[in-house]
Design an enzyme around this catalytic site. Sequence first.
Site, mmCIF file in Angstrom:
data_model
loop_
_atom_site.group_PDB
_atom_site.id
_atom_site.type_symbol
_atom_site.label_atom_id
_atom_site.label_comp_id
_atom_site.label_asym_id
_atom_site.label_seq_id
_atom_site.Cartn_x
_atom_site.Cartn_y
_atom_site.Cartn_z
ATOM 1 N N ALA A 36 0.835 -1.206 0.000
ATOM 2 C CA ALA A 36 0.000 0.000 0.000
ATOM 3 C C ALA A 36 0.870 1.256 0.000
ATOM 4 O O ALA A 36 0.594 2.220 -0.723
ATOM 5 C CB ALA A 36 -0.916 -0.006 1.213
ATOM 6 N N TYR A 38 3.885 1.424 -1.145
ATOM 7 C CA TYR A 38 4.497 1.481 -2.482
ATOM 8 C C TYR A 38 3.520 2.116 -3.473
ATOM 9 O O TYR A 38 3.882 3.012 -4.240
ATOM 10 C CB TYR A 38 4.891 0.066 -2.917
ATOM 11 N N LEU A 85 23.271 -22.782 -27.536
ATOM 12 C CA LEU A 85 24.261 -23.630 -26.859
ATOM 13 C C LEU A 85 24.173 -25.042 -27.412
ATOM 14 O O LEU A 85 23.085 -25.504 -27.759
ATOM 15 C CB LEU A 85 23.955 -23.689 -25.363
ATOM 16 N N LYS A 117 20.252 -23.307 -16.346
ATOM 17 C CA LYS A 117 19.720 -23.068 -17.689
ATOM 18 C C LYS A 117 18.229 -22.764 -17.529
ATOM 19 O O LYS A 117 17.428 -23.663 -17.251
ATOM 20 C CB LYS A 117 19.934 -24.272 -18.603
ATOM 21 N N CYS A 407 -18.889 -49.936 -11.201
ATOM 22 C CA CYS A 407 -17.482 -49.974 -10.799
ATOM 23 C C CYS A 407 -16.742 -51.065 -11.578
ATOM 24 O O CYS A 407 -17.190 -52.215 -11.586
ATOM 25 C CB CYS A 407 -17.400 -50.225 -9.297
ATOM 26 N N CYS A 410 -15.762 -53.953 -8.861
ATOM 27 C CA CYS A 410 -16.712 -54.829 -8.160
ATOM 28 C C CYS A 410 -18.101 -54.856 -8.788
ATOM 29 O O CYS A 410 -18.958 -55.619 -8.345
ATOM 30 C CB CYS A 410 -16.814 -54.437 -6.695
ATOM 31 N N CYS A 425 -17.670 -45.393 -6.347
ATOM 32 C CA CYS A 425 -18.246 -46.726 -6.316
ATOM 33 C C CYS A 425 -19.049 -46.844 -5.024
ATOM 34 O O CYS A 425 -18.617 -46.393 -3.973
ATOM 35 C CB CYS A 425 -17.107 -47.744 -6.326
HETATM 36 S S1 IVH Z 1 24.439 -18.662 -22.625
HETATM 37 C C1 IVH Z 1 26.994 -17.724 -25.887
HETATM 38 N N1 IVH Z 1 23.395 -19.215 -20.287
HETATM 39 O O1 IVH Z 1 19.580 -21.294 -23.708
HETATM 40 C C2 IVH Z 1 26.034 -18.490 -25.133
HETATM 41 N N2 IVH Z 1 22.009 -19.419 -22.192
HETATM 42 O O2 IVH Z 1 20.312 -23.056 -25.917
HETATM 43 C C3 IVH Z 1 24.686 -17.966 -25.180
HETATM 44 N N3 IVH Z 1 19.714 -20.101 -21.671
HETATM 45 O O3 IVH Z 1 19.205 -18.956 -26.259
HETATM 46 C C4 IVH Z 1 23.754 -18.537 -24.207
HETATM 47 N N4 IVH Z 1 19.954 -20.193 -19.510
HETATM 48 O O4 IVH Z 1 17.875 -18.626 -24.133
HETATM 49 C C5 IVH Z 1 23.172 -19.153 -21.608
HETATM 50 N N5 IVH Z 1 22.616 -19.632 -18.158
HETATM 51 C C6 IVH Z 1 22.395 -19.572 -19.459
HETATM 52 C C7 IVH Z 1 21.147 -19.844 -20.030
HETATM 53 C C8 IVH Z 1 20.998 -19.783 -21.415
HETATM 54 C C9 IVH Z 1 19.112 -20.340 -20.492
HETATM 55 C C10 IVH Z 1 19.051 -20.228 -22.987
HETATM 56 C C11 IVH Z 1 19.197 -19.027 -23.877
HETATM 57 C C12 IVH Z 1 19.806 -19.512 -25.124
HETATM 58 C C13 IVH Z 1 19.537 -20.987 -25.078
HETATM 59 C C14 IVH Z 1 20.625 -21.734 -25.808
#
Ligand code: IVH
Length: 671
Positions: A36, A38, A85, A117, A407, A410, A425
């Site tokens: 609130a 905020y 990646l 990731k 059922c 049974c 059942c």
């Molecule tokens: S590095 C040069 N770090 O994964 C490397 N990517 O498969 C660029 N992603 O398009 C990516 N977590 O959307 C990197 N800790 C992480 C990540 C990450 C998620 C995703 C990102 C990228 C995709 C690649």
Amino acid sequence: MEQVGDIASRIEQLRREIDQHNVRYYLQDDPAISDAEYDQLFCKLQFLESQHPEFQTPDSPTRRVGAAPLKSFTEVHHRTPMLSLNNAFNEQEVRAFDARVRETLGNDCVEYAVELKFDGLAINLTYRDGQFVQGATRGDGRAGEDVTENLRTVRSIPLRLAVPGEIEVRGEVLMFTHDFEQLNMQQRARGEREFVNPRNAAAGSLRQLDSRITAKRHLSFFAYGIGLTEGVSLPATHQGQMAQLASWGVPVAALNRVVNGVEGLLNFYREVGEQRAFLPFAIDGVVYKVNDIALQQRMGFVSRAPRFAIAHKFPAEEAMTIVLDIDVQVGRTGALTPVARLQAVFVGGVTVTNATLHNEDEIRRKDVRIGDWVLVRRAGDVIPEVASVVVSRRPADTREFVMPAVCPVCGSHVIREADEAASRCTGGLVCPAQRKQALLHFAGRRAMNIDGMGDKLVEQLVDAKLVSTPADLYKLTIPDIAHLERMGEKSAVNLLDAIAKSRHTTLARFIFALGIRNVGETTARDLAQHFGALNNLMAAGFERLQQVHDVGPVVAQSIVEFFAEAHNGSVIEQLRSLGVRWQEHEPQADIILPFSGKIFVLTGTLVKLSREQAKETLQALGAKVSGSVSKKTDYVVTGADSGSKLVRAQELGIAVLNEEELLLLLKDTHD
Ligand code: IVH
């Protein structure tokens, strides 16, 4: 009158204040003021800016509520490509990655930065002279879409950075699981389509032409790298750079570290794997990066992925497959759960062939049909479920699911109460699926009170096929049970004694023991008192049942359905012929019991009678026995160590009896 300069600085001060609260709330998870308070700051700023449009700037927190809708997104060419990646799916592939890195760098034990990731969408944020100037999706890696206005609404993305020159921050937009669930709840309430998973929800929310919609969606952001920079000096390691971003107020996930060698990588993978189910957002693996930026540059890229990094993926938690059929499973309480039989699919690290569909409504809501392609989800140890139907792949010959009328275990009738999602059942006493539960209930202390009949024993008796209905309990012999686990000769004798003793019971206990749905202890007692004899109860129809105190249509319906099942009747018949008996009396309407309408409260320890015996005796004489003293109480019976109830009775001027006086009163009723 405030000077214009004062207003400008007041506006600036409010912006700084709000930015700081955003950092505390979204980054540090440590808010310093209430929502609130905020909102109040925010409103003040909005007001001042509306009065003084000349001071409006794009980095103001008021811009986080979204802007006028766009006709389409503009294309943005990434000045340095946004790469993807390479993936590793097992230990071997990770070892091969490490071997390649060591060989290229001529180094025996490489230092890696390891991190999560994120399972979201890659974006690029451009800051120029400390201002957020552009946000873009990854697109095909070379060009994406300009989603600046949408990204401005993401509260954890800073709109200013205390950094001169130009810098691109790269990272992932995602939706926290909690926000995703909340969003889907809203979608359901509005009758709108639900999102399949947080990633789709994040994507759908980010790619809105109307950024005011994005603003309502609670997106989050984590950085994982830096793109192009100009005039910015940065630390020489990946980890150093991430720490630098964090110190500028850019969100960086806490679960990251620097490790040495391949064992460090694999340990991190295992550790995160264990924590995965408890993280507040979805991840689909971990990422390993050579920590030293100079070494990264030495390794370079192959096609569109770096050689210095790899994603080590977790088993996918979602997969597509076909619904071959829909069966129903009967649970311990008689609830029927539809289960999709699936073409085997590898998901969440295991091969899945069945997935729960929860109940009939859920099937209709998701519109799952036999023959459909579906997305199956299995996260952590949870039971696999059908997340959604891939309607675009629906074959022409799908079939709708119909809940069976009887059922499948049974053959008893299946019912579904109006206010319930589950179908059930009605064969409580005879349904093998419900057997263990029904027997435990039957033998329970407040039902037939068979001492020593706990869940382990019931489990063994049923598994050894010695008992399938309650009637079988009264047919057991010593040789039957003496060989069971933890059962000596002596305990076998004790058990049979306890079973034999339970033959003498009360009608109320017997009715309760039957485990009729919606008939608890109190209702069983009311029914026993009202009908006086079991045959009267069994013969009473829907209307007459409702004449009983506190019996409404739902309870009456459950009773009618229970006795309508021939199997249940036959078990009752057997129980009677095996010697289970109780006192019966004429229906209540014809007799007036000595304590009809009187309310007793028992408190403290009685000596000659147990509390339970006193209660049953009083109830048999028509009294109600209540747990608490009120103005309506007629008698409070006190044993040793009576406490507050006695005090309360005295306060209210209610008659107090000791045990002797109670016994005299009971004796009087026989005279
Ligand atoms: S590095 C040069 N770090 O994964 C490397 N990517 O498969 C660029 N992603 O398009 C990516 N977590 O959307 C990197 N800790 C992480 C990540 C990450 C998620 C995703 C990102 C990228 C995709 C690649």
